[in-house]
Design an enzyme around this catalytic site. Structure first.
Site, PDB file in Angstrom:
ATOM      1  N   ALA A 160      47.606  44.999  42.790  1.00 52.37           N
ATOM      2  CA  ALA A 160      48.469  44.281  43.445  1.00 52.37           C
ATOM      3  C   ALA A 160      47.938  42.354  43.801  1.00 52.37           C
ATOM      4  O   ALA A 160      46.941  42.696  43.927  1.00 52.37           O
ATOM      5  CB  ALA A 160      48.426  45.138  45.339  1.00 52.37           C
ATOM      6  N   GLY A 164      46.625  49.139  42.002  1.00 51.97           N
ATOM      7  CA  GLY A 164      48.233  48.714  41.677  1.00 51.97           C
ATOM      8  C   GLY A 164      48.650  49.336  39.931  1.00 51.97           C
ATOM      9  O   GLY A 164      49.518  49.480  40.242  1.00 51.97           O
ATOM     10  N   GLU A 176      40.148  49.965  45.549  1.00 53.05           N
ATOM     11  CA  GLU A 176      41.044  49.521  47.015  1.00 53.05           C
ATOM     12  C   GLU A 176      40.310  49.880  48.231  1.00 53.05           C
ATOM     13  O   GLU A 176      39.868  48.695  48.855  1.00 53.05           O
ATOM     14  CB  GLU A 176      42.493  49.721  47.168  1.00 53.05           C
ATOM     15  CG  GLU A 176      43.268  49.640  45.960  1.00 53.05           C
ATOM     16  CD  GLU A 176      44.095  50.499  45.343  1.00 53.05           C
ATOM     17  OE1 GLU A 176      43.371  51.330  45.008  1.00 53.05           O
ATOM     18  OE2 GLU A 176      44.935  50.795  44.723  1.00 53.05           O
ATOM     19  N   GLU A 223      48.149  52.408  39.268  1.00 49.86           N
ATOM     20  CA  GLU A 223      48.885  53.859  40.281  1.00 49.86           C
ATOM     21  C   GLU A 223      50.109  53.585  39.239  1.00 49.86           C
ATOM     22  O   GLU A 223      50.977  54.570  39.130  1.00 49.86           O
ATOM     23  CB  GLU A 223      49.036  52.935  40.945  1.00 49.86           C
ATOM     24  CG  GLU A 223      48.328  53.062  42.617  1.00 49.86           C
ATOM     25  CD  GLU A 223      48.467  53.006  43.730  1.00 49.86           C
ATOM     26  OE1 GLU A 223      47.622  51.582  44.083  1.00 49.86           O
ATOM     27  OE2 GLU A 223      48.337  53.652  44.583  1.00 49.86           O
TER      28      GLU A 223
HETATM   29  C1  LIG Z   1      50.536  48.479  47.620  1.00 47.41           C
HETATM   30  C2  LIG Z   1      49.200  48.671  48.127  1.00 47.41           C
HETATM   31  C3  LIG Z   1      48.140  49.804  46.893  1.00 47.41           C
HETATM   32  C4  LIG Z   1      47.490  48.781  46.484  1.00 47.41           C
HETATM   33  C5  LIG Z   1      46.792  47.957  46.657  1.00 47.41           C
HETATM   34  C6  LIG Z   1      46.310  47.808  45.339  1.00 47.41           C
HETATM   35  O1  LIG Z   1      46.118  47.123  43.616  1.00 47.41           O
HETATM   36  S1  LIG Z   1      44.554  46.133  46.014  1.00 47.41           S
HETATM   37  C7  LIG Z   1      44.464  45.453  44.472  1.00 47.41           C
HETATM   38  C8  LIG Z   1      43.480  46.517  43.280  1.00 47.41           C
HETATM   39  N1  LIG Z   1      42.729  45.823  42.416  1.00 47.41           N
HETATM   40  C9  LIG Z   1      41.618  45.019  42.499  1.00 47.41           C
HETATM   41  O2  LIG Z   1      40.469  45.359  43.471  1.00 47.41           O
HETATM   42  C10 LIG Z   1      40.968  44.080  41.312  1.00 47.41           C
HETATM   43  C11 LIG Z   1      40.397  42.988  41.337  1.00 47.41           C
HETATM   44  N2  LIG Z   1      40.555  42.152  40.684  1.00 47.41           N
HETATM   45  C12 LIG Z   1      39.013  42.356  39.992  1.00 47.41           C
HETATM   46  O3  LIG Z   1      38.029  42.890  39.866  1.00 47.41           O
HETATM   47  C13 LIG Z   1      38.848  41.278  38.406  1.00 47.41           C
HETATM   48  O4  LIG Z   1      39.223  40.110  39.152  1.00 47.41           O
HETATM   49  C14 LIG Z   1      38.835  41.834  37.462  1.00 47.41           C
HETATM   50  C15 LIG Z   1      38.154  42.447  37.239  1.00 47.41           C
HETATM   51  C16 LIG Z   1      40.503  41.808  36.961  1.00 47.41           C
HETATM   52  C17 LIG Z   1      38.806  40.422  36.340  1.00 47.41           C
HETATM   53  O5  LIG Z   1      37.496  40.031  36.115  1.00 47.41           O
HETATM   54  P1  LIG Z   1      37.295  38.286  36.385  1.00 47.41           P
HETATM   55  O6  LIG Z   1      35.335  38.509  36.149  1.00 47.41           O
HETATM   56  O7  LIG Z   1      37.764  38.199  34.395  1.00 47.41           O
HETATM   57  O8  LIG Z   1      38.090  37.261  37.091  1.00 47.41           O
HETATM   58  P2  LIG Z   1      37.802  37.015  38.429  1.00 47.41           P
HETATM   59  O9  LIG Z   1      37.022  38.150  38.939  1.00 47.41           O
HETATM   60  O10 LIG Z   1      36.728  35.638  38.538  1.00 47.41           O
HETATM   61  O11 LIG Z   1      39.164  36.768  38.780  1.00 47.41           O
HETATM   62  C18 LIG Z   1      40.013  35.957  38.008  1.00 47.41           C
HETATM   63  C19 LIG Z   1      40.931  35.678  39.080  1.00 47.41           C
HETATM   64  O12 LIG Z   1      42.043  36.360  39.158  1.00 47.41           O
HETATM   65  C20 LIG Z   1      42.225  36.444  40.630  1.00 47.41           C
HETATM   66  N3  LIG Z   1      42.236  37.922  41.248  1.00 47.41           N
HETATM   67  C21 LIG Z   1      41.686  38.875  40.635  1.00 47.41           C
HETATM   68  N4  LIG Z   1      42.715  40.451  40.526  1.00 47.41           N
HETATM   69  C22 LIG Z   1      43.687  39.922  41.779  1.00 47.41           C
HETATM   70  C23 LIG Z   1      44.490  40.734  42.297  1.00 47.41           C
HETATM   71  N5  LIG Z   1      44.078  41.140  42.424  1.00 47.41           N
HETATM   72  N6  LIG Z   1      44.665  40.534  43.250  1.00 47.41           N
HETATM   73  C24 LIG Z   1      44.452  38.530  43.313  1.00 47.41           C
HETATM   74  N7  LIG Z   1      44.262  37.897  42.815  1.00 47.41           N
HETATM   75  C25 LIG Z   1      43.091  38.669  41.762  1.00 47.41           C
HETATM   76  C26 LIG Z   1      40.631  36.223  41.298  1.00 47.41           C
HETATM   77  O13 LIG Z   1      40.570  35.913  42.762  1.00 47.41           O
HETATM   78  C27 LIG Z   1      40.688  34.715  40.650  1.00 47.41           C
HETATM   79  O14 LIG Z   1      41.104  33.542  40.785  1.00 47.41           O
HETATM   80  P3  LIG Z   1      39.938  32.226  41.204  1.00 47.41           P
HETATM   81  O15 LIG Z   1      38.858  32.319  41.253  1.00 47.41           O
HETATM   82  O16 LIG Z   1      40.206  32.696  39.568  1.00 47.41           O
HETATM   83  O17 LIG Z   1      41.237  31.326  41.105  1.00 47.41           O
END
Ligand SMILES: CCC/C=C/C(=O)SCCNC(=O)CCNC(=O)[C@H](O)C(C)(C)COP(=O)([O-])OP(=O)([O-])OC[C@H]1O[C@@H](n2cnc3c(N)ncnc32)[C@H](O)[C@@H]1OP(=O)([O-])[O-]
Length: 719
Positions: free
Chosen positions: A61, A100, A123, A103
């Site tokens: 998400a 998500g 999450e 999911e």
């Molecule tokens: C309906 C409810 C149920 C679902 C809930 C969910 O899914 S909750 C979500 C569950 N998912 C997670 O918890 C996953 C969270 N993300 C991660 O763990 C890591 O970003 C990664 C492994 C996907 C990529 O790692 P990497 O070291 O290659 O890269 P990096 O980490 O430096 O990120 C690059 C840029 O992307 C941005 N950004 C990233 N993800 C999101 C996002 N979901 N959204 C928005 N933005 C996001 C990040 O801020 C950064 O922006 P910046 O600073 O450039 O402006």
């Protein structure tokens, strides 16, 4: 935001398009719904593949949307539409399928992953639960115990483990989308009833109640006070005990509670803060995006005590060549053995080969002559460190970056021992250095942008969360910690016990209270530092004058314990007693209590009742106040830097965001009012005087933390 095409004649291909991680923002969700309709209504299409642009399936998400009004189709409905489709749906997972994203893949009828792909439901780390059916589908697919593990820890698994667990049907080393198209062709026309996970019964282990009870205990212990892991367990419990539709309702109910909690806000703030700190800047105007790190192939570590050993391990694990120098033969032999053991254990845990051959050891400092970067990790003593820096200046090739692992000494003084002070930078690791995630990168007034960039880049390679901070006594972390510790000592003088103080802090969420933590790290460490500052010598006289040093209130309690040889766990006695030297289970010590009583009697102090609230306010607000000073002086560029330092280096409870975020949650006006109160009650503690930045923020209407920088007019210190 989602594109549709037809490939190989009969396969519909839906591609998520939202760089950088194809997060499921409203437009992407809407796009999926529309492209799905297209694919299902295209009579030539017999099966459908969903993939993500640029080799990334989906990062989940869109976290940025969480604070906004919801628009677009809810993800849970999008996923139901996919699962209900009457043509086989195949998820082609490359890069990541997280939250998500996973999911969404679980809504598909088949999943194929690239061997390097990572999958997970993180999450919980954001204070939420997988509320798009993840808590109901995953246990039905892989069983309750495995699903509990993934959902409550948020850990990622690589494709091979995902296959073993049954999360994916196939793993490929080739082009994932091509393999997914092949799979889609092979399953076209096959019945789908047995592929819809929501229709699976949830296998119920016989000891279900005991399993959930045990899990609940485990999550409560792991993250004291955090509500998301508890809700995750409850949601999985619903999957195991209720029909799917009721389980989904329960998942939604629990999500609503979490979504509106301060904890989710704190954890999401932390997610963005962790990324924000890599975009560093310094008072001189140097910035992350205009400073190029120098090339580093070979790194030297000087001094193989506890810190040097951990740093050597962390460096070798990155694959860099390391020269480890220790002039004392015996220490060198011990270090070789310890480093090899740590590397072997780490490699075993990660299922890779140990990188022992990356390290060469030497008792001779000349061995570092061709290193590109040196990390000095000798004993915390300015005279000794100066001497080492003079040697480094003489031995190293021109252009070598010289780093010090000092935890509080003046980096600039060390820089002045060399001919190239611009190459000197602090790299303050935290023990154990191969485990702890935090690295403070300390720049002095003469440190070059390239030196900062190089240390930050090296930290990143080592898997650290690196934060660039200015040079001052204790930098950010230890400077604030000093006041936290001091307040805890003062509370003992005034009538508290170590047990009371620790209980208050542990209930707040710290894994260990301040006294149990001091016993663990060793009381002698701080004693040596205080002696270095001409503070740690005890005064035989009594009364208030014996407790004033350098014009301020001072508590010699820690020094007195050290004089008795009570160094904490290592000696079996400290603020608590242990069954033996090195013992880990703290128990209350009657000796300590009578010692406190006689100390108070000697100094004419009358014990008074102290409650948990006072413990928290005194210890935490003193520290927060110092945080505002650090911001005002420009030692830290923003509150996010301080919070990241505290969460990753000082075990501040993650679900409370960090000290500065906590101040924002409590309300700046309240923090100010309580500081004023305590300052009046303790005029001999000057640092309780509220910082002028805090006053200015309150006067500006206490803006939210994201807008503090606007009030910090002078962005950086004069260093
Ligand atoms: C309906 C409810 C149920 C679902 C809930 C969910 O899914 S909750 C979500 C569950 N998912 C997670 O918890 C996953 C969270 N993300 C991660 O763990 C890591 O970003 C990664 C492994 C996907 C990529 O790692 P990497 O070291 O290659 O890269 P990096 O980490 O430096 O990120 C690059 C840029 O992307 C941005 N950004 C990233 N993800 C999101 C996002 N979901 N959204 C928005 N933005 C996001 C990040 O801020 C950064 O922006 P910046 O600073 O450039 O402006």
């Amino acid at each position: 935001m989602a594109q549709y095409s037809r490939v190989s004649g009969t396969v519909g291909l839906i591609t998520l398009q939202n760089p950088p991680v194809n997060a499921l923002c409203a437009a992407v969700r809407q796009g999926i719904v529309e492209m799905l309709k297209k694919a299902l209504s295209d009579s030539k299409v017999k099966s459908v593949v969903i993939c993500g642009q640029n080799g990334i399936f989906c990062g989940g998400a869109d976290i940025k949307e969480f604070g906004m009004n919801m628009s677009g189709p809810p993800l849970v409905q999008v996923i139901h539409a996919i699962e209900d489709a009457n043509k086989p749906m195949v998820a082609a997972i490359e890069g990541v399928a997280l939250g998500g994203g996973l999911e969404l893949a679980l809504g598909c009828h088949y999943r194929i992953a690239h061997s390097k792909a990572r999958l997970g439901l993180p999450e919980v780390i954001l204070g939420l639960l997988p509320a798009a059916g993840g808590t109901q589908r995953l246990p039905r697919l892989i069983g309750v115990p495995a699903a509990l593990d993934l959902i409550t820890t948020g850990r990622h698994v690589i494709a091979a483990e995902a296959l073993q667990l049954g999360i994916v049907d196939q793993v490929t080393d080739h082009k994932t989308v091509d393999a997914a198209v092949k799979l889609a062709q092979s399953v076209a026309g096959k019945p789908l009833d047995a592929r819809r996970i929501s229709t699976y019964p949830c296998a119920r282990p016989s000891d279900l109640d005991a399993l959930f009870e045990g899990e609940m205990q485990k999550v409560r212990q792991r993250a004291r006070g955090a509500i998301a892991p508890v809700a995750c367990v409850q949601a999985v419990q619903a999957a195991a005990t209720l029909p799917y539709t009721q389980g989904i309702e329960r998942e939604k109910e629990l999500m609503v509670t979490l979504f509106t909690s301060g904890q989710a806000r704190a954890l999401q703030y932390l997610f963005f803060s962790q990324r924000a700190v890599s975009k560093w800047s310094t008072p001189s105007g140097a910035r992350w995006d205009t400073s190029k790190p120098g090339p580093i192939h070979k790194v030297a570590v000087i001094g193989l005590g506890t810190m040097g050993r951990g740093i050597t391990v962390a460096l070798a694990q990155t694959g860099l060549s390391v020269v480890a120098v220790e002039t004392q033969e015996k220490q060198l032999m011990g270090a070789k053995k310890a480093v090899s053991n740590m590397l072997e254990q780490g490699a075993k845990r990660r299922g890779v080969a140990p990188t022992l051959d990356k390290i060469s050891y030497s008792p001779n400092i000349q061995a570092i002559a061709d290193a590109d970067l040196v990390i000095e990790a000798v004993f915390e003593d300015m005279a000794l460190k100066k001497q080492v820096f003079q040697q480094l200046a003489a031995v190293c090739k021109p252009g070598t970056f010289l780093c010090t692992n000092t935890s509080s000494l003046d980096v600039d003084q060390l820089a002045s021992q060399t001919r190239s002070p611009e190459l000197v930078v602090g790299m303050h690791f935290f023990a154990p250095a191969h485990v702890m995630k935090l690295l403070e990168v300390v720049y002095g007034p003469r440190t070059s942008p390239q030196a900062v960039a190089t240390a930050m880049e090296l930290g990143k390679k080592m898997g650290k969360v690196s934060v660039a901070v200015g040079n001052c006594q204790g930098f950010v972390g230890n400077r604030m910690l000093k006041l936290y510790l001091e307040q805890a000592f003062f509370l003992l003088e005034e009538g508290a016990t170590p047990e009371l103080v620790d209980r208050a802090l542990e209930e707040f969420g710290f894994a260990m209270g301040v006294f149990r933590m001091s016993d663990l790290s060793g009381l002698d460490v701080g004693w040596k530092v205080r002696k270095g500052l001409m503070l740690g010598e005890t005064d035989v006289s009594s009364g208030q004058s014996a407790r004033i040093r350098q014009g301020c209130r001072y508590s010699p309690l820690g020094d007195l314990l050290c004089e008795q040889g009570r160094f904490g766990q290592k000696t079996g006695q400290g603020w608590y007693q242990y069954d033996k030297p090195g013992g880990r289970v703290a128990s209350s010590d009657p000796w300590l209590h009578s010692f406190l009583e006689s100390y108070r009697a000697k100094h004419g102090l009358v014990a008074r009742h102290i409650d948990h609230q006072e413990v928290l306010e005194r210890c935490l607000y003193a520290m927060i106040n110092e945080g505002f000073r650090i911001l005002e002086e420009g030692i830290a560029a923003g509150p996010e830097d301080i919070d990241v330092i505290y969460v990753f280096g000082y075990s501040w409870p993650r679900h409370r965001g960090g000290p500065m975020f906590y101040a924002d949650m409590v309300g700046l006006a309240k923090v100010l009012e309580r500081l004023e109160h305590y300052q009046q009650a303790h005029p001999d503690v000057p640092y309780l005087q509220p910082c002028s930045l805090l006053r200015r923020l309150v006067a500006s209407g206490s803006p939210p933390i994201q807008r503090w920088r606007e009030v910090i007019k002078k962005p950086h210190s004069q260093l």
